[in-house]
Design an enzyme around this catalytic site. Structure first.
Site, mmCIF file in Angstrom:
data_model
loop_
_atom_site.group_PDB
_atom_site.id
_atom_site.type_symbol
_atom_site.label_atom_id
_atom_site.label_comp_id
_atom_site.label_asym_id
_atom_site.label_seq_id
_atom_site.Cartn_x
_atom_site.Cartn_y
_atom_site.Cartn_z
ATOM 1 C CD GLN A 1 -3.722 -4.806 6.277
ATOM 2 O OE1 GLN A 1 -3.781 -3.790 5.590
ATOM 3 N NE2 GLN A 1 -4.072 -5.986 5.811
ATOM 4 C CG ASP A 47 -10.330 -0.851 4.297
ATOM 5 O OD1 ASP A 47 -9.948 -1.267 3.192
ATOM 6 O OD2 ASP A 47 -9.677 -0.977 5.351
ATOM 7 C CE LYS A 90 -3.822 -2.440 2.028
ATOM 8 N NZ LYS A 90 -4.307 -3.102 3.231
HETATM 9 N N1 GUN Z 1 -6.879 -7.301 5.602
HETATM 10 C C1 GUN Z 1 -7.084 -8.087 4.521
HETATM 11 N N2 GUN Z 1 -7.731 -7.400 3.571
HETATM 12 C C2 GUN Z 1 -7.944 -6.160 4.054
HETATM 13 C C3 GUN Z 1 -8.549 -4.991 3.522
HETATM 14 O O1 GUN Z 1 -9.055 -4.947 2.397
HETATM 15 N N3 GUN Z 1 -8.559 -3.907 4.342
HETATM 16 C C4 GUN Z 1 -8.044 -3.936 5.589
HETATM 17 N N4 GUN Z 1 -8.116 -2.828 6.328
HETATM 18 N N5 GUN Z 1 -7.466 -4.998 6.110
HETATM 19 C C5 GUN Z 1 -7.418 -6.100 5.344
#
Ligand code: GUN
Length: 281
Positions: free
Chosen positions: A94, A117, A50
């Site tokens: 996350q 998200d 990211k």
């Molecule tokens: N962990 C696995 N996939 C995701 C996601 O799309 N967003 C977040 N915040 N955590 C994750």
């Protein structure tokens, strides 16, 4: 028949280049706060990717790495600080979080307009009503890929295998909003094969290697594999038996290089949208 392999990696590069171009014209650089608690190896890779995407798109990444024993109150205090920080347009916590922290409480603390998200209940409700500020990244990536290849879900029978809040449920809703007839299957569905065989568009998001075999796919169907599993050799693979299904499907997404890169690109798009929304206020 040999299916067209949908190039999620290439499309993600194109989307990110477009975001970079749009961002370069902005007076203020968009900002994304990424909060990682603990040292889960998979989460560390996701977060690193990211950060790389942010750099490519010209988005400022504010990276917070907190120790495994961080308390819920400490995470909530950081989320509140990010909610109130002018330079931050989007907040991503996350998942998964360590067991002492209630994920739901943390996700609900994120200001809905910074919830890139789209996990906050307000945004989930908006998705149901077709009024989303942001579309959740993986389902949005699936839809972008279908659009790119000229696949219109309208009037099609879409079967979504998996009912998670992050992928299965919102993907079904986005397909419904584009006038598909949608079936959601899950671990308690009897005769999964009978349902899958009906699908014009089959989306699989379970996390079980080899779940979808060629005899479960209608000839000419579009097959979207959202899963990310590791096989016996430690290599990334999806839920779909790729080579045999290629012989039956018309379009298919690979793993890796399919939905995964698109998910990341959609996070960048949501962050750009978040900054546009805040700038226009
Ligand atoms: N962990 C696995 N996939 C995701 C996601 O799309 N967003 C977040 N915040 N955590 C994750």
């Amino acid at each position: 028949m040999s299916a067209v392999v949908m190039d999620g990696k290439g499309l993600a590069e194109k989307v990110k280049a477009q975001i970079r171009e749009k961002v370069s014209k902005m007076r203020r650089q968009p900002g994304l706060a990424v909060i990682l608690v603990g040292a889960d190896p998979a989460s560390q890779v996701y977060v690193r990717n990211k950060e790389k995407d942010c750099e490519e798109c010209g988005i400022q990444c504010y990276d917070y790495r907190l120790p495994q024993d961080t308390t819920q109150e400490e995470v909530l205090a950081l989320v509140t600080k990010m909610n109130n920080c002018d330079a931050v347009d989007g907040i991503l916590v996350q998942l998964p979080l360590p067991s002492q922290i209630n994920e739901r409480v943390v996700l609900e603390a994120i200001a809905p307009e910074k919830d890139v998200d789209a996990f906050h209940p307000e945004n989930v409700g908006r998705i149901m009503q077709g009024q989303a500020y942001y579309k959740p990244c993986t389902p949005a990536g699936v839809m972008e890929m279908l659009h790119e290849y000229g696949i219109d879900p309208a009037g099609k029978h879409c079967v979504v295998v998996g009912r998670s809040n992050i992928v299965g449920k919102p993907t079904a809703m986005l397909l419904l909003h584009e006038n598909a007839t949608v079936t959601i299957c899950h671990s308690k569905t009897p005769d999964l094969k009978a349902h899958c065989c009906q699908a014009d568009i089959l989306v699989c998001a379970v996390g079980k290697q080899g779940l979808i075999t060629a005899d479960m796919v209608k000839p000419g169907a579009v097959v979207v594999d959202v899963a990310m599993n590791r096989n016996e050799m430690g290599k990334l693979c999806g839920d779909v038996e790729f080579a045999p299904v290629c012989e039956v499907a018309s379009y298919i997404t690979p793993v890796p290089g399919g939905v995964g890169p698109m998910t990341r690109a959609m996070l960048m798009e949501n962050t750009y949208q978040a900054s546009q929304r805040r700038n226009s206020k």
